[in-house]
Scaffold this motif. Structure first.
Motif, PDB file in Angstrom:
ATOM      1  N   PRO A  92     -15.681  -9.367   3.898  1.00 30.62           N
ATOM      2  CA  PRO A  92     -16.933  -8.754   3.439  1.00 30.62           C
ATOM      3  C   PRO A  92     -16.761  -7.360   2.837  1.00 30.62           C
ATOM      4  N   ARG A  93     -15.680  -6.682   3.167  1.00 33.41           N
ATOM      5  CA  ARG A  93     -15.468  -5.336   2.625  1.00 33.41           C
ATOM      6  C   ARG A  93     -14.992  -5.352   1.173  1.00 33.41           C
ATOM      7  N   ILE A  94     -14.407  -6.468   0.732  1.00 32.21           N
ATOM      8  CA  ILE A  94     -13.869  -6.492  -0.644  1.00 32.21           C
ATOM      9  C   ILE A  94     -14.204  -7.753  -1.420  1.00 32.21           C
ATOM     10  N   ARG A 132      -7.579   0.490 -13.070  1.00 32.04           N
ATOM     11  CA  ARG A 132      -8.364   1.546 -13.723  1.00 32.04           C
ATOM     12  C   ARG A 132      -9.834   1.153 -13.824  1.00 32.04           C
ATOM     13  N   GLY A 133     -10.681   2.086 -13.466  1.00 31.82           N
ATOM     14  CA  GLY A 133     -12.118   1.877 -13.552  1.00 31.82           C
ATOM     15  C   GLY A 133     -12.706   1.149 -12.357  1.00 31.82           C
ATOM     16  N   MET A 134     -11.876   0.677 -11.455  1.00 30.83           N
ATOM     17  CA  MET A 134     -12.383  -0.046 -10.284  1.00 30.83           C
ATOM     18  C   MET A 134     -12.857   0.910  -9.187  1.00 30.83           C
ATOM     19  N   ASN A 135     -12.338   2.138  -9.209  1.00 31.09           N
ATOM     20  CA  ASN A 135     -12.721   3.165  -8.237  1.00 31.09           C
ATOM     21  C   ASN A 135     -12.608   2.637  -6.800  1.00 31.09           C
ATOM     22  N   ILE A 136     -11.485   2.044  -6.497  1.00 32.08           N
ATOM     23  CA  ILE A 136     -11.243   1.473  -5.167  1.00 32.08           C
ATOM     24  C   ILE A 136     -11.161   2.611  -4.156  1.00 32.08           C
ATOM     25  N   ASN A 137     -11.959   2.485  -3.082  1.00 34.91           N
ATOM     26  CA  ASN A 137     -11.938   3.527  -2.060  1.00 34.91           C
ATOM     27  C   ASN A 137     -10.990   3.145  -0.923  1.00 34.91           C
ATOM     28  N   GLU A 138     -10.852   4.059   0.036  1.00 36.86           N
ATOM     29  CA  GLU A 138      -9.879   3.834   1.105  1.00 36.86           C
ATOM     30  C   GLU A 138     -10.261   2.653   1.998  1.00 36.86           C
ATOM     31  N   VAL A 139     -11.550   2.464   2.263  1.00 39.11           N
ATOM     32  CA  VAL A 139     -11.979   1.325   3.080  1.00 39.11           C
ATOM     33  C   VAL A 139     -11.577   0.016   2.406  1.00 39.11           C
ATOM     34  N   ALA A 167      -7.805  -4.648   2.009  1.00 40.24           N
ATOM     35  CA  ALA A 167      -6.853  -5.499   1.279  1.00 40.24           C
ATOM     36  C   ALA A 167      -5.499  -5.520   1.985  1.00 40.24           C
ATOM     37  N   VAL A 168      -5.039  -4.362   2.434  1.00 34.64           N
ATOM     38  CA  VAL A 168      -3.757  -4.292   3.138  1.00 34.64           C
ATOM     39  C   VAL A 168      -3.835  -5.083   4.443  1.00 34.64           C
ATOM     40  N   ASP A 169      -4.946  -4.950   5.168  1.00 32.75           N
ATOM     41  CA  ASP A 169      -5.118  -5.715   6.409  1.00 32.75           C
ATOM     42  C   ASP A 169      -5.045  -7.215   6.140  1.00 32.75           C
ATOM     43  N   ASP A 170      -5.711  -7.667   5.069  1.00 30.23           N
ATOM     44  CA  ASP A 170      -5.643  -9.083   4.715  1.00 30.23           C
ATOM     45  C   ASP A 170      -4.202  -9.522   4.481  1.00 30.23           C
ATOM     46  N   ILE A 171      -3.469  -8.707   3.736  1.00 31.99           N
ATOM     47  CA  ILE A 171      -2.066  -9.042   3.431  1.00 31.99           C
ATOM     48  C   ILE A 171      -1.264  -9.161   4.715  1.00 31.99           C
ATOM     49  N   LEU A 172      -1.394  -8.186   5.605  1.00 36.58           N
ATOM     50  CA  LEU A 172      -0.632  -8.211   6.854  1.00 36.58           C
ATOM     51  C   LEU A 172      -1.041  -9.392   7.731  1.00 36.58           C
ATOM     52  N   ASP A 173      -2.330  -9.704   7.782  1.00 31.49           N
ATOM     53  CA  ASP A 173      -2.790 -10.858   8.557  1.00 31.49           C
ATOM     54  C   ASP A 173      -2.198 -12.161   8.013  1.00 31.49           C
ATOM     55  N   VAL A 174      -2.164 -12.290   6.691  1.00 31.24           N
ATOM     56  CA  VAL A 174      -1.601 -13.502   6.085  1.00 31.24           C
ATOM     57  C   VAL A 174      -0.102 -13.589   6.378  1.00 31.24           C
ATOM     58  N   GLU A 186       8.035  -3.607   6.175  1.00 31.93           N
ATOM     59  CA  GLU A 186       8.543  -3.298   4.835  1.00 31.93           C
ATOM     60  C   GLU A 186       7.469  -3.520   3.779  1.00 31.93           C
ATOM     61  N   VAL A 187       6.722  -4.614   3.905  1.00 30.77           N
ATOM     62  CA  VAL A 187       5.636  -4.886   2.964  1.00 30.77           C
ATOM     63  C   VAL A 187       4.568  -3.800   3.088  1.00 30.77           C
ATOM     64  N   LEU A 188       4.260  -3.395   4.309  1.00 29.57           N
ATOM     65  CA  LEU A 188       3.292  -2.314   4.526  1.00 29.57           C
ATOM     66  C   LEU A 188       3.761  -1.027   3.848  1.00 29.57           C
ATOM     67  N   GLY A 189       5.039  -0.725   3.975  1.00 26.04           N
ATOM     68  CA  GLY A 189       5.591   0.464   3.329  1.00 26.04           C
ATOM     69  C   GLY A 189       5.444   0.411   1.819  1.00 26.04           C
ATOM     70  N   ILE A 190       5.678  -0.749   1.256  1.00 21.79           N
ATOM     71  CA  ILE A 190       5.520  -0.911  -0.196  1.00 21.79           C
ATOM     72  C   ILE A 190       4.051  -0.736  -0.574  1.00 21.79           C
ATOM     73  N   ALA A 191       3.167  -1.353   0.212  1.00 24.59           N
ATOM     74  CA  ALA A 191       1.732  -1.230  -0.072  1.00 24.59           C
ATOM     75  C   ALA A 191       1.303   0.230  -0.042  1.00 24.59           C
ATOM     76  N   TYR A 192       1.754   0.967   0.959  1.00 25.14           N
ATOM     77  CA  TYR A 192       1.379   2.381   1.037  1.00 25.14           C
ATOM     78  C   TYR A 192       2.006   3.200  -0.078  1.00 25.14           C
ATOM     79  N   SER A 193       3.162   2.807  -0.552  1.00 23.92           N
ATOM     80  CA  SER A 193       3.785   3.547  -1.657  1.00 23.92           C
ATOM     81  C   SER A 193       2.975   3.397  -2.949  1.00 23.92           C
ATOM     82  N   LEU A 194       2.171   2.329  -3.042  1.00 29.41           N
ATOM     83  CA  LEU A 194       1.358   2.072  -4.236  1.00 29.41           C
ATOM     84  C   LEU A 194      -0.065   2.617  -4.116  1.00 29.41           C
ATOM     85  N   LYS A 195      -0.414   3.130  -2.957  1.00 29.28           N
ATOM     86  CA  LYS A 195      -1.789   3.562  -2.672  1.00 29.28           C
ATOM     87  C   LYS A 195      -2.328   4.519  -3.732  1.00 29.28           C
TER      88      LYS A 195
END
Length: 125
Positions: free
Chosen positions: A31-33, A78-85, A90-97, A110-119
C-alpha cells in the motif's frame, strides 16, 4: 566464505527472473508504493519492458553476463520525487522476496548494501 558470485547466489538468470516477478508483484500489493506500480497492469508491454530492465540491471550488477542498457538510476526515477518511506518500502519488499526465495542472510545483506548505495540516485530526483 563461498567463491560464488552474487549473481550465482541469486540463482543466476532463472533465479533473478523469478525474483523480479515476485518483487514487482510485492510492489503492486504494497500500500505504500502500489500506486506507482498498478498503472503498469494497464500496459503489459511496458510492464514487461520494466521487468526486463530490472532483470538485466540485477544480472549485470551482480556479476552476471547480461548487459544493462536501460537508463541510469537518476534518469529512470527523475520526476518521481520518491520519498524515504516509499524507498524503504521498496527495499523491504526486495528483502522479503529474497528471504522467501531462500537467499542466505549474507547475500541479502549484500543486496541491501547495493540498494542503499543507490538511494541518493533514486530519492527526490
Amino acid at each position: 566464505m563461498t567463491s560464488a558470485t552474487l549473481y550465482e547466489r541469486l540463482g543466476g538468470e532463472r533465479g533473478i527472473a523469478a525474483l523480479v516477478e515476485d518483487i514487482v508483484a510485492a510492489h503492486m500489493q504494497n500500500p505504500r508504493i502500489q500506486a506507482r506500480f498498478l498503472p503498469y497492469r494497464e500496459d503489459p508491454a511496458h510492464l514487461e519492458e520494466v521487468k526486463g530492465h530490472l532483470r538485466d540491471f540485477l544480472s549485470s550488477g551482480s556479476g552476471g553476463p547480461q548487459e544493462y542498457r536501460g537508463q541510469s538510476m537518476p534518469e529512470a526515477h527523475r520526476g518521481m520525487n520518491i520519498n524515504e518511506v516509499e524507498y524503504l518500502a521498496a527495499v523491504d519488499d526486495i528483502l522479503d522476496v529474497l528471504d522467501r526465495h531462500g537467499i542466505d542472510p549474507q547475500t541479502r545483506l549484500e543486496v541491501l548494501g547495493i540498494a542503499y548505495s543507490l538511494k541518493g540516485e533514486i530519492m527526490y530526483v
